[in-house]
Design a protein around this motif. Structure first.
Motif, PDB file in Angstrom:
ATOM      1  N   PHE A 173       0.819  -1.137   0.032  1.00  0.00           N
ATOM      2  CA  PHE A 173      -0.077  -0.094   0.124  1.00  0.00           C
ATOM      3  C   PHE A 173       0.850   1.179  -0.023  1.00  0.00           C
ATOM      4  CE2 PHE A 173       0.856  -0.792   4.394  1.00  0.00           C
ATOM      5  CZ  PHE A 173       0.981   0.557   5.120  1.00  0.00           C
TER       6      PHE A 173
ATOM      7  N   CYS B 296       1.604  -5.392   3.496  1.00  0.00           N
ATOM      8  CA  CYS B 296       0.657  -5.618   4.380  1.00  0.00           C
ATOM      9  C   CYS B 296       0.175  -6.932   3.898  1.00  0.00           C
ATOM     10  CB  CYS B 296      -0.450  -4.693   4.373  1.00  0.00           C
ATOM     11  SG  CYS B 296      -1.374  -4.463   2.817  1.00  0.00           S
TER      12      CYS B 296
ATOM     13  N   VAL C  76      -3.311  -9.385   2.561  1.00  0.00           N
ATOM     14  CA  VAL C  76      -5.018  -9.329   2.250  1.00  0.00           C
ATOM     15  C   VAL C  76      -5.470 -10.680   2.988  1.00  0.00           C
ATOM     16  CG1 VAL C  76      -6.552  -9.048   0.676  1.00  0.00           C
ATOM     17  CG2 VAL C  76      -4.334  -7.775   0.437  1.00  0.00           C
TER      18      VAL C  76
ATOM     19  N   LEU D  33      -7.469  -6.588   5.570  1.00  0.00           N
ATOM     20  CA  LEU D  33      -6.117  -6.561   5.699  1.00  0.00           C
ATOM     21  C   LEU D  33      -5.484  -6.678   7.158  1.00  0.00           C
ATOM     22  CD1 LEU D  33      -5.720  -3.303   3.633  1.00  0.00           C
ATOM     23  CD2 LEU D  33      -6.040  -5.672   2.802  1.00  0.00           C
TER      24      LEU D  33
ATOM     25  N   SER E  77      -1.759  -5.311   9.039  1.00  0.00           N
ATOM     26  CA  SER E  77      -0.722  -4.664   8.760  1.00  0.00           C
ATOM     27  C   SER E  77       0.095  -4.527  10.352  1.00  0.00           C
ATOM     28  CB  SER E  77      -0.750  -3.317   8.122  1.00  0.00           C
ATOM     29  OG  SER E  77       0.210  -2.554   8.237  1.00  0.00           O
TER      30      SER E  77
ATOM     31  N   LEU F 258      -4.094   0.042  -2.868  1.00  0.00           N
ATOM     32  CA  LEU F 258      -3.501  -1.223  -2.310  1.00  0.00           C
ATOM     33  C   LEU F 258      -3.298  -1.834  -3.643  1.00  0.00           C
ATOM     34  CD1 LEU F 258      -3.539  -3.462  -0.281  1.00  0.00           C
ATOM     35  CD2 LEU F 258      -5.891  -4.015  -0.970  1.00  0.00           C
TER      36      LEU F 258
ATOM     37  N   CYS G 259      -8.562   2.527  -1.648  1.00  0.00           N
ATOM     38  CA  CYS G 259      -9.248   2.169  -0.515  1.00  0.00           C
ATOM     39  C   CYS G 259      -9.398   3.147   0.484  1.00  0.00           C
ATOM     40  CB  CYS G 259      -8.334   1.076   0.442  1.00  0.00           C
ATOM     41  SG  CYS G 259      -7.893  -0.344  -0.864  1.00  0.00           S
TER      42      CYS G 259
END
Length: 105
Positions: free
Chosen positions: A31, A42, A44, A54, A56, A66, A79
């Motif tokens: 991201f 991150c 998903v 998500l 992170s 993203l 997002c």
């Protein structure tokens, strides 16, 4: 999902509120946004046409791009964070769904 009642009035434990079904993918993604242009990693955990869940380990901005890659295809979505609990967060996609969305598995 939230507690509620089914179509017969019977109390249910959970009622699904998502507009589209989610697919489990557990894929590393990246991201970035205008404030932090360097892509950060991150995970998903699941995804639908309308949003994703998500994880992170670092703080994520309230809006970002993203990028998710799968089998040579990279999907980029704009997002907006709609909920957050520790390192887990739910995002809503704010851009139109691209045609190649279905190729992300």
């Amino acid at each position: 999902a939230v507690p509620g009642r089914d179509q017969h009035g019977t109390r249910t434990v959970l009622v699904e509120r998502r507009k589209e079904p989610r697919r489990m993918i557990n894929r590393v993604a990246h991201f970035h946004n205008e404030i932090c242009p360097t892509p950060r990693a991150c995970t998903v955990t699941n995804i639908s046409e309308g949003g994703a869940r998500l994880y992170s380990e670092i703080d994520m901005p309230p809006t970002f791009t993203l990028s998710v890659s799968s089998e040579g295809v990279t999907l980029r979505r704009e997002c907006r964070v709609v909920w957050q609990l520790g390192g887990e967060l739910g995002v809503e996609f704010t851009d139109p769904t691209p045609r190649k969305f279905e190729s992300i598995r």
